[in-house]
Design an enzyme around this catalytic site. Structure first.
Site, PDB file in Angstrom:
ATOM      1  N   GLY B 167       0.837  -1.207   0.000  1.00  0.00           N
ATOM      2  CA  GLY B 167       0.000   0.000   0.000  1.00  0.00           C
ATOM      3  C   GLY B 167       0.867   1.251   0.000  1.00  0.00           C
ATOM      4  O   GLY B 167       1.978   1.248  -0.524  1.00  0.00           O
ATOM      5  N   ILE B 169       2.595   2.584   2.242  1.00  0.00           N
ATOM      6  CA  ILE B 169       3.904   2.406   2.879  1.00  0.00           C
ATOM      7  C   ILE B 169       4.762   1.418   2.084  1.00  0.00           C
ATOM      8  O   ILE B 169       5.901   1.707   1.739  1.00  0.00           O
ATOM      9  CB  ILE B 169       3.731   1.934   4.342  1.00  0.00           C
ATOM     10  CG1 ILE B 169       3.059   3.049   5.157  1.00  0.00           C
ATOM     11  CG2 ILE B 169       5.068   1.545   4.947  1.00  0.00           C
ATOM     12  CD1 ILE B 169       2.542   2.618   6.512  1.00  0.00           C
ATOM     13  N   SER B 188       0.021  -9.224  -1.298  1.00  0.00           N
ATOM     14  CA  SER B 188      -1.064  -8.362  -0.809  1.00  0.00           C
ATOM     15  C   SER B 188      -2.364  -9.115  -1.074  1.00  0.00           C
ATOM     16  O   SER B 188      -2.339 -10.189  -1.678  1.00  0.00           O
ATOM     17  CB  SER B 188      -1.044  -7.008  -1.502  1.00  0.00           C
ATOM     18  OG  SER B 188      -1.229  -7.184  -2.880  1.00  0.00           O
ATOM     19  N   VAL B 244       6.927  -3.035  10.749  1.00  0.00           N
ATOM     20  CA  VAL B 244       6.463  -1.672  11.019  1.00  0.00           C
ATOM     21  C   VAL B 244       4.937  -1.611  10.900  1.00  0.00           C
ATOM     22  O   VAL B 244       4.367  -0.529  10.777  1.00  0.00           O
ATOM     23  CB  VAL B 244       7.113  -0.633  10.072  1.00  0.00           C
ATOM     24  CG1 VAL B 244       8.594  -0.453  10.397  1.00  0.00           C
ATOM     25  CG2 VAL B 244       6.912  -1.026   8.603  1.00  0.00           C
ATOM     26  N   GLY B 245       4.301  -2.807  10.895  1.00  0.00           N
ATOM     27  CA  GLY B 245       2.841  -2.862  10.774  1.00  0.00           C
ATOM     28  C   GLY B 245       2.199  -2.879  12.152  1.00  0.00           C
ATOM     29  O   GLY B 245       2.099  -1.845  12.824  1.00  0.00           O
ATOM     30  N   ARG B 246       1.782  -4.061  12.568  1.00  0.00           N
ATOM     31  CA  ARG B 246       1.226  -4.246  13.907  1.00  0.00           C
ATOM     32  C   ARG B 246       1.853  -5.499  14.502  1.00  0.00           C
ATOM     33  O   ARG B 246       2.157  -6.450  13.765  1.00  0.00           O
ATOM     34  CB  ARG B 246      -0.299  -4.427  13.843  1.00  0.00           C
ATOM     35  CG  ARG B 246      -1.083  -3.178  13.539  1.00  0.00           C
ATOM     36  CD  ARG B 246      -1.112  -2.203  14.721  1.00  0.00           C
ATOM     37  NE  ARG B 246      -1.855  -0.989  14.410  1.00  0.00           N
ATOM     38  CZ  ARG B 246      -1.314   0.111  13.894  1.00  0.00           C
ATOM     39  NH1 ARG B 246      -0.019   0.144  13.622  1.00  0.00           N
ATOM     40  NH2 ARG B 246      -2.062   1.175  13.658  1.00  0.00           N
ATOM     41  N   GLU B 275       2.168  -4.339  23.416  1.00  0.00           N
ATOM     42  CA  GLU B 275       2.852  -3.081  23.731  1.00  0.00           C
ATOM     43  C   GLU B 275       2.289  -2.462  24.994  1.00  0.00           C
ATOM     44  O   GLU B 275       1.087  -2.531  25.206  1.00  0.00           O
ATOM     45  CB  GLU B 275       2.690  -2.103  22.559  1.00  0.00           C
ATOM     46  CG  GLU B 275       3.347  -2.614  21.288  1.00  0.00           C
ATOM     47  CD  GLU B 275       3.037  -1.753  20.063  1.00  0.00           C
ATOM     48  OE1 GLU B 275       2.438  -0.670  20.223  1.00  0.00           O
ATOM     49  OE2 GLU B 275       3.390  -2.174  18.958  1.00  0.00           O
ATOM     50  N   HIS B 293       7.302   1.661  18.849  1.00  0.00           N
ATOM     51  CA  HIS B 293       6.167   2.049  17.994  1.00  0.00           C
ATOM     52  C   HIS B 293       6.228   3.538  17.625  1.00  0.00           C
ATOM     53  O   HIS B 293       5.274   4.287  17.869  1.00  0.00           O
ATOM     54  CB  HIS B 293       4.836   1.727  18.694  1.00  0.00           C
ATOM     55  CG  HIS B 293       3.692   1.597  17.709  1.00  0.00           C
ATOM     56  ND1 HIS B 293       2.615   0.774  17.888  1.00  0.00           N
ATOM     57  CD2 HIS B 293       3.481   2.205  16.507  1.00  0.00           C
ATOM     58  CE1 HIS B 293       1.779   0.877  16.860  1.00  0.00           C
ATOM     59  NE2 HIS B 293       2.301   1.747  16.015  1.00  0.00           N
TER      60      HIS B 293
END
Lengths: 329, 329
Positions: B167, B169, B188, B244-246, B275, B293
Site C-alpha cells: 500500500g 507504505i 497483498s 512496522v505494521g502491527r 505493547e 512504535h
C-alpha cells in the site's frame, strides 16, 4: 597453513614473489589463494621466514593489507617494488609523493566496498535523524513501559543531502538518497560534467544548503579538517553530519563542542581522528551514533575485494591493466 | 486552553459538534485549530465537560486520536456518528464490521505517515543487517579499544526484499530498496496490475524468495499471525524480518523462539503484540533492533496529519469528498 606453505616455497622461489605488508594484528586468512600461486613474503609470518630480508629486496609487487602505512622508509627497504595493491577504499596510509617519485603504481579497493559504505552512510543518517539506536536504548532500558519522555526525531524523506566527495561511494550515497525524495548537492575537487546535481566549490556553501552532510571523500593534505568550525556553523542546529571517510576530515574537537552545545543536530561516526579512541564526551550524547570503522566490512565486500586483488595480482604479473589504479597526478 | 475554550463553546454550541475519542493519555495539543471552528466534545476534558453526555449523542463526526479502540459499544453511545476520522496508518482499532452495518464512513492517516514509516523500515533493515545499533553498543561499552571480537553484519545492497502489503507504505519501501539494487517481490490481498514486481499469493512462498521480509500490511482477521512458523522457516537463518505494521501480524512467541535458536538472521521491531511489553528474551539478543512504535512519529508527519484532519473535518461539514477513506467492502 600460511607459514608452512610459504616456508616450503621459500626454499625454491620459483613462483613470483608477492610481498605482504601488514600490521601484525591483520590476518591474511582471507587470501588463501595467494599461497598456491605465489611465493608469499610476510614479515610477520609465524614461524618467521628466514629468507624474508633477502627475498623481499627483489619483490616487485606489494600487497598492503588494510590501512597499514607504507612510508618512504618502507619503500627504501623494498627497492624493487613497482606496484602496491591497496585493500582500502582510502589511500591516505600511502606516502603517495614517494610512490610518485619512484614511479610506483598504487591501487585501492576500487568499488569492492562502495555499496557497503554507501549503505552504511544511509543507515547512519536514518539512525541519527530518526533516532533508531536511541529508540533501541529506550526499549532495552525499560523506559517504554515506564512511559518516560521520548524525544522525537526528524523526517529523512525530502531532506537536502550534501555529499563531500562524489566518487565511487558518494555517487552511490546520492543514488540511495534520491529514492527518499531527497535533493542532492556535492563538493569534490573538480566539477563532474555528467552529474545532474548542483556543485559547490566551497564546502561551507554546501553546508549552508544541506540538512545532511555526508563525508565520503579521500583524506589528503587538502581535505584534512575540511569540516571545520565554519562548515559546522553553516550546517546549523538542525543539520546532521555523517562521516564514513576518515576521522581527520573533520576537526573532531570542534564537532564535539558543537554537539555538546547543541549547535548541530546530531552526527553519525564510523571513523574518528584517533581510532580506536572515541572522545568520551560523545558517549554521553543521545543524538550521536558511534561505529568502530566497520562501514566497509561485510562477508560480501571481502569476497569482492578478494576477487579484485586476485585479478590485480594476475594482471600485474602478466602486464595487463590494473583495476582501481589511483591517479598519482 | 483546550478545556476553557471548549467549556465556553459548550454553553452555546453554535459551532458544529466534533467528538474526540481518545485514550486519556493521548494529548490533543497538536490539534489547536479544532477549538476555533468546532464545539469540541472530549470525554477526558479537564475539567470535565458537563454537557458531554448530552451533546455527544448528537455528534455526527468523531475524530479518533491514535489507536484508541472504537467498539460497537462506543458507537451505541454515540448514535449520531456518521463518520470517523482516524489518525493512524492502520485501522485495526476500529470495529469495521459495526461501522459497515451502520453506514459509518472511516478514514485513516492516508499518506501522512507513509514516508516516515517507509524510511524507518529501511533504517531498521540496514540497522539489523549491518548491525548499526550493535556497533553503537560496541563503541559505547568500550569494546573497541579492548579489541573485543566484532561480529560482522551482512550486505544490504542486492538483497531480495519481500514486502507484505504493497500500500502507501509498502510501495515507498520498495522504491527505496530499489535504489540499493535490491530485487522486490510482494504479497497483498490482490495482485496489483500496474506494479512491476513479482506477486506471491502465498506469504510462505514470498518468504522462501526473500532475504529481508518487511511487514507493512494492515492487521485484519485475515492477516493476524500471517507471519507464522512456516513463514519463518522459509525465511531461514540468513533472512531478517522487519515489522512496522502491527505486532499481531507476527506470531511473536514463535519469532522469539526462532531468534533464540538462531534459526532466523535477525529482526527489527517497531511494534509488538503486547505493547509496551517487549518479550524479555529479545533484550538479550544482539541481532534485534527494538523500537517503541515510533516509526510514524516526526514533527513533519504530525504536520501532515494535522493538515489532512483539518481538510477532512472541513470536507465532512461541507459534504465534500473525504481524503484517505477506507473501503469498507
Amino acid at each position: 597453513m600460511a607459514a608452512s606453505n610459504t616456508q616450503s616455497k621459500e626454499d625454491t622461489p620459483t613462483l613470483p614473489l608477492l610481498l605482504i605488508h601488514r600490521f601484525p594484528s591483520f590476518k591474511l586468512s582471507f587470501f588463501p589463494f595467494l599461497y598456491t600461486k605465489y611465493t608469499v613474503l610476510d614479515q610477520h609470518a609465524d614461524p618467521p621466514q628466514t629468507r624474508f630480508a633477502d627475498l623481499s629486496k627483489s619483490a616487485r609487487l606489494m600487497l598492503c593489507v588494510g590501512p597499514t602505512p607504507v612510508t618512504s622508509a618502507d619503500l627504501d627497504r623494498y627497492p624493487a617494488v613497482e606496484c602496491i595493491l591497496g585493500s582500502c577504499a582510502g589511500f591516505d596510509h600511502f606516502d603517495l609523493a614517494a610512490c610518485r617519485r619512484r614511479g610506483i603504481r598504487v591501487t585501492s579497493s576500487g568499488e569492492a566496498f562502495s555499496d557497503d559504505v554507501a549503505d552504511y552512510a544511509v543507515g547512519l543518517a536514518i539512525d541519527v535523524l530518526r533516532r533508531v539506536s536511541a529508540a533501541n536504548r529506550f526499549v532495552r532500558t525499560g523506559s517504554w513501559p515506564a512511559r518516560k519522555e521520548y524525544t522525537l526525531g526528524s523526517k529523512v524523506s525530502g531532506k537536502r543531502v550534501g555529499i563531500l566527495g562524489l566518487g565511487n561511494i558518494g555517487w552511490r550515497v546520492a543514488k540511495r538518497f534520491e529514492s527518499f525524495n531527497c535533493s542532492i548537492a556535492y563538493n569534490s575537487r573538480k566539477i563532474k560534467s555528467q552529474v545532474p546535481y548542483p556543485y559547490y566549490a566551497n564546502v561551507t556553501n554546501l553546508a549552508s544548503n544541506s540538512d545532511i552532510l555526508v563525508i565520503c571523500c579521500a583524506l589528503t593534505d587538502e581535505t584534512y579538517h575540511v569540516v571545520n568550525k565554519d562548515v559546522l556553523e553553516k550546517l546549523g542546529k538542525t543539520g546532521i553530519i555523517i562521516n564514513v571517510g576518515r576521522g581527520s576530515l573533520i576537526d573532531e574537537k570542534e564537532l564535539v563542542e558543537f554537539l555538546i552545545r547543541g549547535e548541530i543536530g546530531g552526527a553519525g561516526f564510523d571513523v574518528f581522528e584517533h581510532e580506536p579512541h572515541v572522545p568520551k564526551e560523545l558517549l554521553a550524547l543521545d543524538n550521536v551514533v558511534l561505529s568502530p570503522h566497520k562501514a566497509v566490512l561485510t562477508p560480501e565486500s571481502f569476497a569482492a575485494l578478494e576477487e579484485l586483488v586476485i585479478s590485480n595480482v594476475d594482471a600485474f604479473f602478466s602486464s595487463k591493466p590494473l583495476r582501481a589504479e589511483i591517479e598519482l597526478d
